[in-house]
Design an enzyme around this catalytic site. Sequence first.
Site, short mmCIF file in Angstrom:
data_model
loop_
_atom_site.label_atom_id
_atom_site.label_comp_id
_atom_site.label_asym_id
_atom_site.label_seq_id
_atom_site.Cartn_x
_atom_site.Cartn_y
_atom_site.Cartn_z
N SER A 230 0.82 -1.36 -0.03
CA SER A 230 0.20 -0.06 -0.07
C SER A 230 0.85 1.29 0.09
CB SER A 230 -0.64 0.04 1.31
OG SER A 230 -0.03 -0.17 2.31
N CYS B 108 -3.42 -4.21 -8.33
CA CYS B 108 -2.94 -2.76 -8.49
C CYS B 108 -3.03 -2.25 -9.93
CB CYS B 108 -1.40 -2.92 -7.87
SG CYS B 108 -0.37 -3.41 -9.18
P1 NAD Z 1 0.54 -3.54 2.88
O1 NAD Z 1 1.31 -2.48 2.64
O2 NAD Z 1 -0.32 -3.99 4.06
O3 NAD Z 1 1.67 -4.73 3.37
C1 NAD Z 1 2.79 -4.97 2.29
C2 NAD Z 1 4.07 -5.43 2.85
O4 NAD Z 1 4.54 -4.25 3.59
C3 NAD Z 1 3.64 -6.61 4.13
O5 NAD Z 1 4.75 -7.64 4.00
C4 NAD Z 1 3.76 -5.90 5.29
O6 NAD Z 1 4.32 -6.91 6.13
C5 NAD Z 1 4.84 -4.72 4.95
N1 NAD Z 1 4.28 -3.63 5.97
C6 NAD Z 1 3.00 -2.95 5.89
N2 NAD Z 1 2.98 -1.99 6.61
C7 NAD Z 1 4.21 -1.70 7.11
C8 NAD Z 1 5.00 -0.73 8.14
N3 NAD Z 1 4.15 -0.08 8.64
N4 NAD Z 1 6.08 -1.09 8.05
C9 NAD Z 1 7.02 -1.96 7.69
N5 NAD Z 1 6.29 -2.91 7.02
C10 NAD Z 1 5.06 -2.83 6.66
O7 NAD Z 1 -0.14 -4.11 1.46
P2 NAD Z 1 -0.83 -5.38 1.23
O8 NAD Z 1 -2.50 -5.16 1.72
O9 NAD Z 1 -0.34 -6.60 1.58
O10 NAD Z 1 -1.11 -5.19 -0.42
C11 NAD Z 1 -2.16 -4.69 -1.03
C12 NAD Z 1 -1.62 -3.25 -1.58
O11 NAD Z 1 -0.23 -3.41 -2.68
C13 NAD Z 1 -2.60 -2.24 -2.41
O12 NAD Z 1 -2.61 -1.03 -1.89
C14 NAD Z 1 -1.98 -2.68 -3.84
O13 NAD Z 1 -2.36 -1.59 -4.66
C15 NAD Z 1 -0.54 -2.64 -3.47
N6 NAD Z 1 0.23 -3.37 -4.69
C16 NAD Z 1 0.91 -2.41 -5.51
C17 NAD Z 1 1.68 -3.24 -6.55
C18 NAD Z 1 2.46 -2.04 -7.61
O14 NAD Z 1 2.85 -2.78 -8.34
N7 NAD Z 1 2.35 -0.93 -7.40
C19 NAD Z 1 1.25 -4.50 -6.87
C20 NAD Z 1 0.71 -5.27 -5.92
C21 NAD Z 1 -0.08 -4.61 -4.77
#
Ligand code: NAD
Length: 492
Positions: free
Chosen positions: A229, A284
């Site tokens: 995200s 995404c």
């Molecule tokens: P998320 O941000 O909740 O988590 C992603 C990863 O980051 C996880 O491994 C999590 O443990 C880690 N993380 C989350 N918050 C953190 C913090 N505060 N500190 C340290 N690490 C942290 O995302 P999600 O819900 O797993 O995935 C969905 C999101 O990913 C959506 O927003 C989607 O648009 C995005 N996404 C983007 C792409 C792209 O290529 N731009 C591709 C796929 C998904």
Amino acid sequence: MATKNVIPNYINGAWVASTASETLPVVNPATQETIAEVPLSPAADIVTAAKAAAVAFPEWRRVPAIDRVQYMFKLKQLYEANKDELARICTEEAGKTYGESIGELQRGLENIETACGIPTLMQGYNNEDIARGIDEHMIRQPIGVTGMVAPFNFPAMIPLWFLPYAMASGNCMIVKPSEKCPRTQQRLFELIDEMDLPPGVLQMVNGGKESVDTMLDHPTIRSISMVGSTPAAEYIYQRAAKNGKRAQCQGGAKNPAVIMPDADMDKTVEIIADSAFGCAGQRCLALSVVITVGEAGEAFRERFCDVAAKRTVGYGLDEGVEMGAIISHESKDRIEGLIAKGEAEGAKVLVDGRGKLVEGYEKGSFLFPTVLDNVHPDSTIARTELFGPVLALMHADTLDEAIALVNDREYGNMACIFTSSGIDARKFRYEAYAGNIGINVGVAAPMAQYPFSGWKRSFFGDLHAQSQHSVEFFTETKVIVERWPKEWHRKF
Ligand code: NAD
């Protein structure tokens, strides 16, 4: 951590129990059954993995590239041979359909295949006599120990946007899977274990924020590749940069499509439905906003609502299911709350996917396709990433007006146009502020040979995932300027 259902870490070439004191359940979103427990590994587990990688790196970088890619050829074979099992695990934990999991695996595979070209992709360049009697060369060297942080929604593919390139160009990598979907990556690492790689080259540590923060602060880890995200991507990018690391962090999205009156409407409806509702909108590159221009509004609206209402929703492993589950009840509640907010802000719900049950999976986290009309461009629903099967409809009188709406967004992951006019398509391609453009395409996902080019708040960094960008990200350039004066010539 004696419970047998707790997913182990893969450190220094062996499966080891995490030293975590806390675990989270990994839940099948369609059935709500707990599949496994994921450990929230503490800093110590990342530190152990970083040490193993630091020991492995000096020898691994000496292995010729042509020998390193032999492991990728092996991984390709193992991955293909285990496709069905990987797809089932992916569907069980991520909620998508089996067919979508197979498609995801194919995209992951293409990255393994592309990275097999590293011996050529990694080449430098040179000039003889760049000044009189002086030659200059640029070579690429691996950066060392790298870290990868994965999101939940493509557990089979997204780690492979990075891992094959990192290891084939001579680096070691530590992967931190999503806490929600770690099983697919566990299976991937079981396959990696079969390759007999030198210990410490590829490792996996399960965890949450503490694991990630340790990666971000650890001096041995030179780079972070992250997908998730936008708030998490921005935070990780900033903390990595503050610590002098390279970072490529791909964030969230709110992807718009413009539909011109001259578009092939039947085909457009079909393509947009696949984009908006495929993977239950948890991509995404899902289209979540449609801007119809002129007469396109009327032609599109009714046909689209008809298709949306007919979509078969259910458990992704069952035959005939076209759309699976939302990752969690928490996520479903958040999306439903945003739909209600959209209504309160003036949108009209044309197709309502709330409050529907799937027979046999009544406890499942399902939200059916939803279509909202009269969405104001500044309303919350028009600006917030929902990450669910919801399409917001807006209207513009001209292409210029539509492009202005496209560009007035926080995100820039993808923008699409549907038209039969080459001139309008070119104008859109030229003027739209997004890194991935679809022309009569609803999911403009770059193939492995191209960078995954998010812009604006969909990406933090310079070099994107996949292809040549990955090779550049995972290597440092070294430039050598050399002179060999004639008078030093020895006569034998
Ligand atoms: P998320 O941000 O909740 O988590 C992603 C990863 O980051 C996880 O491994 C999590 O443990 C880690 N993380 C989350 N918050 C953190 C913090 N505060 N500190 C340290 N690490 C942290 O995302 P999600 O819900 O797993 O995935 C969905 C999101 O990913 C959506 O927003 C989607 O648009 C995005 N996404 C983007 C792409 C792209 O290529 N731009 C591709 C796929 C998904």
